[in-house]
Design a protein around this motif. Structure first.
Motif, PDB file in Angstrom:
ATOM      1  N   LEU A  42       0.590  -1.501   0.473  1.00  0.00           N
ATOM      2  CA  LEU A  42       0.494   0.286  -0.463  1.00  0.00           C
ATOM      3  C   LEU A  42       1.375   1.765  -0.066  1.00  0.00           C
ATOM      4  O   LEU A  42       0.110   2.106  -0.297  1.00  0.00           O
ATOM      5  N   GLN A  43       2.371   1.035  -0.128  1.00  0.00           N
ATOM      6  CA  GLN A  43       2.748   2.171   0.264  1.00  0.00           C
ATOM      7  C   GLN A  43       2.930   3.433  -0.975  1.00  0.00           C
ATOM      8  O   GLN A  43       3.424   4.008  -0.602  1.00  0.00           O
ATOM      9  N   ALA A  44       3.021   2.468  -2.091  1.00  0.00           N
ATOM     10  CA  ALA A  44       3.254   2.879  -3.343  1.00  0.00           C
ATOM     11  C   ALA A  44       1.623   4.283  -3.651  1.00  0.00           C
ATOM     12  O   ALA A  44       2.664   3.861  -4.869  1.00  0.00           O
ATOM     13  N   HIS A  45       0.546   3.910  -2.927  1.00  0.00           N
ATOM     14  CA  HIS A  45      -0.398   4.441  -3.329  1.00  0.00           C
ATOM     15  C   HIS A  45      -0.423   5.934  -2.519  1.00  0.00           C
ATOM     16  O   HIS A  45       0.048   6.301  -1.502  1.00  0.00           O
ATOM     17  N   ASP A  46      -1.361   7.149  -3.853  1.00  0.00           N
ATOM     18  CA  ASP A  46      -0.683   8.160  -2.841  1.00  0.00           C
ATOM     19  C   ASP A  46      -2.356   8.854  -2.742  1.00  0.00           C
ATOM     20  O   ASP A  46      -3.155   8.762  -2.291  1.00  0.00           O
TER      21      ASP A  46
END
Length: 197
Positions: A42-46
């Motif tokens: 989930l870290q890759a999402h803005d």
């Protein structure tokens, strides 16, 4: 802001059904390894679709103790984080309050308050999608069912039985998983659709 007519319930129910995520597209986070993997993904999402669920209260004067579940969704997947009666895991709290992350959902004022009151999580960038619509009748608000009907011409069916089920359980039923993950995913889909309007 999208100005729209509030569609009557019978008109919405006559629309083709909205097809949501399937169980294969849902991750129920149940242990530390699953938590670390989910947070890393989930870290890759803005922007993420977002919602919470709480065990319902049935007695007058009974205070809510939720949220008991946090739901997050991307373009093609949903993650469910059961919290039960325990604390919120630090990696999840850090993810939710990560600078630059927008959590998009519907009717989020109670979610914000409950996360603050129970877990002390306050640095949330919440986007209430209902505020991006304006009804011709200003007394009415737009929720997920209305938004899906208006943007996609489909009926997003929400089960009353599931909405009032016991969300404090760590082992959620398949029906609960589908209900909860799609609440967050619908928010992501609506946010995405509104980017083109």
């Amino acid at each position: 802001m999208k100005i729209t007519r509030h569609l009557p319930k019978d008109e919405i129910k006559a629309l083709p059904p909205f097809t949501g995520l399937t169980l294969s597209q849902i991750t129920l986070v149940q242990d530390e390894a699953g938590l670390q993997a989910a947070v890393a993904a989930l870290q890759a999402h803005d922007v993420l679709g977002f919602d919470t669920e709480s065990r319902p209260t049935f007695h007058k004067g009974q205070k809510p103790t939720g949220p008991h579940l946090v739901q997050l969704a991307s373009a093609d997947h949903g993650w469910l984080f059961p919290l039960g009666e325990g604390p919120m895991p630090a990696p999840l709290a850090a993810l939710l309050s990560r600078p630059g992350l927008t959590l998009a959902g519907f009717d989020l004022s109670s979610d914000r308050a409950h996360l603050k009151n129970r877990f002390g999580v306050t640095d949330l960038n919440l986007l209430d999608l209902g505020n991006l619509f304006q009804c011709e009748d200003k007394r009415l608000t737009i929720g997920a069912v209305q938004a899906v009907a208006q943007l996609f011409g489909q009926y997003f069916r929400k089960s009353k039985k599931q909405s009032t089920s016991n969300w404090s359980l760590r082992a959620l039923s398949e029906a609960q998983q589908l209900y909860a993950a799609n609440d967050a995913w619908v928010a992501w889909r609506v946010w995405q659709a509104l980017q083109g309007t």
